[in-house]
Motif scaffolding. Structure first.
Motif, PDB file in Angstrom:
ATOM      1  N   VAL A 161      40.449  42.244  51.614  1.00 29.36           N
ATOM      2  CA  VAL A 161      41.241  41.164  51.041  1.00 29.36           C
ATOM      3  C   VAL A 161      42.388  40.797  51.982  1.00 29.36           C
ATOM      4  N   HIS A 162      43.043  41.803  52.543  1.00 25.84           N
ATOM      5  CA  HIS A 162      44.140  41.568  53.481  1.00 25.84           C
ATOM      6  C   HIS A 162      43.657  40.707  54.653  1.00 25.84           C
ATOM      7  N   ALA A 163      42.541  41.084  55.244  1.00 22.86           N
ATOM      8  CA  ALA A 163      42.009  40.337  56.386  1.00 22.86           C
ATOM      9  C   ALA A 163      41.630  38.918  55.995  1.00 22.86           C
ATOM     10  N   LEU A 164      41.056  38.759  54.800  1.00 24.19           N
ATOM     11  CA  LEU A 164      40.639  37.433  54.336  1.00 24.19           C
ATOM     12  C   LEU A 164      41.838  36.521  54.137  1.00 24.19           C
ATOM     13  N   VAL A 165      42.871  37.020  53.459  1.00 23.97           N
ATOM     14  CA  VAL A 165      44.060  36.196  53.197  1.00 23.97           C
ATOM     15  C   VAL A 165      44.753  35.835  54.517  1.00 23.97           C
ATOM     16  N   LYS A 166      44.819  36.774  55.439  1.00 25.86           N
ATOM     17  CA  LYS A 166      45.450  36.470  56.724  1.00 25.86           C
ATOM     18  C   LYS A 166      44.680  35.393  57.472  1.00 25.86           C
ATOM     19  N   ALA A 167      43.351  35.508  57.520  1.00 25.14           N
ATOM     20  CA  ALA A 167      42.539  34.506  58.200  1.00 25.14           C
ATOM     21  C   ALA A 167      42.702  33.130  57.555  1.00 25.14           C
ATOM     22  N   ALA A 168      42.748  33.107  56.219  1.00 24.22           N
ATOM     23  CA  ALA A 168      42.910  31.839  55.513  1.00 24.22           C
ATOM     24  C   ALA A 168      44.293  31.251  55.777  1.00 24.22           C
ATOM     25  N   GLY A 169      45.334  32.096  55.762  1.00 23.42           N
ATOM     26  CA  GLY A 169      46.676  31.613  56.047  1.00 23.42           C
ATOM     27  C   GLY A 169      46.788  31.032  57.436  1.00 23.42           C
ATOM     28  N   LEU A 170      46.178  31.681  58.410  1.00 24.77           N
ATOM     29  CA  LEU A 170      46.201  31.157  59.783  1.00 24.77           C
ATOM     30  C   LEU A 170      45.454  29.827  59.855  1.00 24.77           C
ATOM     31  N   ALA A 171      44.343  29.714  59.135  1.00 27.19           N
ATOM     32  CA  ALA A 171      43.587  28.456  59.128  1.00 27.19           C
ATOM     33  C   ALA A 171      44.410  27.318  58.533  1.00 27.19           C
ATOM     34  N   LEU A 172      45.225  27.646  57.535  1.00 25.82           N
ATOM     35  CA  LEU A 172      46.077  26.626  56.912  1.00 25.82           C
ATOM     36  C   LEU A 172      47.254  26.225  57.801  1.00 25.82           C
ATOM     37  N   GLY A 173      47.605  27.077  58.751  1.00 27.10           N
ATOM     38  CA  GLY A 173      48.728  26.777  59.641  1.00 27.10           C
ATOM     39  C   GLY A 173      49.945  27.638  59.440  1.00 27.10           C
ATOM     40  N   MET A 174      49.831  28.697  58.625  1.00 24.92           N
ATOM     41  CA  MET A 174      50.993  29.543  58.353  1.00 24.92           C
ATOM     42  C   MET A 174      51.500  30.253  59.612  1.00 24.92           C
TER      43      MET A 174
END
Length: 396
Positions: free
Chosen positions: A262-275
């Motif tokens: 879950v940690h890896a998934l949320v981080k990847a998604a956040g980076l994709a969004l531009g965080m």
């Protein structure tokens, strides 16, 4: 004469009351925008604006007059979905805030799906639909199994789970469209949850200078999850709509391997969004479903959790996420001092549970009453919450 410093809070309901008190305690004047002049936070406000929190234009117009009177230091929302208005107002005033582009991408669920799909992050098949015929045709492509929802709303407003094309009636379609503001609905492939554990989670993270830091996760409870807690017989006797959340347990309880996924998934998604490109500190929440194929993202949003998560169960465990987010909105750095004051749990081994009083005919998560229970035993915290619910000892 030097103008008094103020913080502008969007949404002034019970879940924002602790934030309003924190702002006042900091010595700042409080500006509140909420459509309801009788909202809880109105009593603390130095300035109250009876506007829709999603009405960007009216709030922008008000900002011109407010800046004549106050030095506005921050614009915030806590546990409310009006983060795009906050992002736009913050940018307009030259204040620290999340990018309006990120906020808009999170607000529009179809944009979230498009961005994450482009980044190679597994997503359910989806399509924005403007007509009933278009919706039925895509649902047929999915084999008749899917969900329909508003593109830009929450709390399961307009949501329906569909097991056949015949279930997608004009009434169901219009309810999904009416629950949003875009004139379209979103039809998605239905995610299949794991049945051997509580499958839905909410994860809160804070990002500082492009790096993600894990705050917390909670297990979200729906009717099928009550099988894991046989002592909650009161709920098992009632028929509750599939999409209506009945409560949560803070923190979630899953194997370390699941947490790492879950940690890896949320981080990847956040980076994709531009965080990863955002300066300063910001919050990002993710709703996750655990499936046999691994964790999947239901939605992302740049705000703290609602449902009495950040405003009840997290404080019960000794953390003050809302106070921390206010400090980050003021431009404070995420250092060890701020972390220990606000984001560290003083009672990390305590379980805090919320249960809601659900009407058997409820179609969404609006209008629920909640009760809190805490204990060092996971199921015992739920039992105490249920006891408080029966005795009308509500957090609301």
């Amino acid at each position: 004469m030097k103008k008094p410093q103020a913080i502008w809070l969007f949404a002034g309901g019970p879940m924002q009351e602790s934030a309003a008190k924190s702002i006042v305690a900091l010595g700042h004047r409080l500006i509140v925008t909420d459509l309801n002049p009788q909202c809880v936070c109105a009593r603390y406000a130095d300035e109250f604006l009876a506007f829709d929190t999603f009405d960007v234009d009216s709030n922008l117009a008000a900002a011109r007059d407010l800046t004549e009177k106050y030095e506005i230091r921050a614009v915030v929302t806590l546990a409310a979905d009006c983060h795009h208005t906050v992002a736009v107002i913050s940018q307009h005033l030259g204040l620290h805030g999340i990018s309006p582009d990120i906020s808009r991408a999170c607000r529009q669920k179809n944009l979230t799906r498009e961005i994450l799909t482009a980044a190679g992050i597994p997503q359910p098949r989806f399509k924005c639909v403007r007509t009933l015929a278009e919706a039925q045709a895509f649902l047929a492509e999915l084999g008749g199994h899917g969900v329909i929802k508003a593109t830009d709303n929450s709390a399961s407003r307009g949501f329906a789970k569909l097991n056949a094309v015949s279930e997608l009636t004009d009434e169901v379609f219009q309810a999904a469209v009416a629950a949003g503001t875009t004139g379209v609905a979103l039809v998605e492939e239905a995610l299949v949850p794991r049945h051997d554990c509580i499958s839905e989670l909410s994860v809160e993270t804070v990002w500082f200078e492009g790096e993600m830091y894990w705050l917390n996760w909670v297990d979200r409870l729906f009717a099928p999850d009550l099988k894991f807690f046989p002592t909650l017989a009161r709920y098992q006797d009632e028929k509750i709509n599939w999409g209506v959340e009945v409560g949560h347990i803070n923190p979630a309880q899953h194997p370390l391997a699941v947490k790492e996924q879950v940690h890896a998934l949320v981080k990847a998604a956040g980076l994709a969004l531009g965080m990863g490109k955002e300066a300063g500190g910001h919050v990002l929440k993710a709703d996750i479903m655990l499936t046999d194929a691994g964790p999947m993202i239901i939605e992302m949003t740049p705000r703290l959790s609602g449902g009495w998560d950040s405003s009840a169960t997290t404080p019960a465990r000794g953390a003050d996420f809302q106070g921390g987010i206010i400090q980050l909105a003021l431009g404070e750095p995420l250092d060890l001092g701020l972390w220990h004051r606000h984001f560290e749990f003083k009672n990390p081994n305590l379980y805090a549970a919320i249960l809601a009083n659900i009407s058997p005919d409820a179609k969404d998560c609006v209008g629920r009453q909640f009760a809190l229970g805490t204990d060092f035993g996971r199921e015992r915290s739920l039992q105490l919450s249920l006891s408080n619910l029966k005795e009308n000892k509500h957090v609301l």
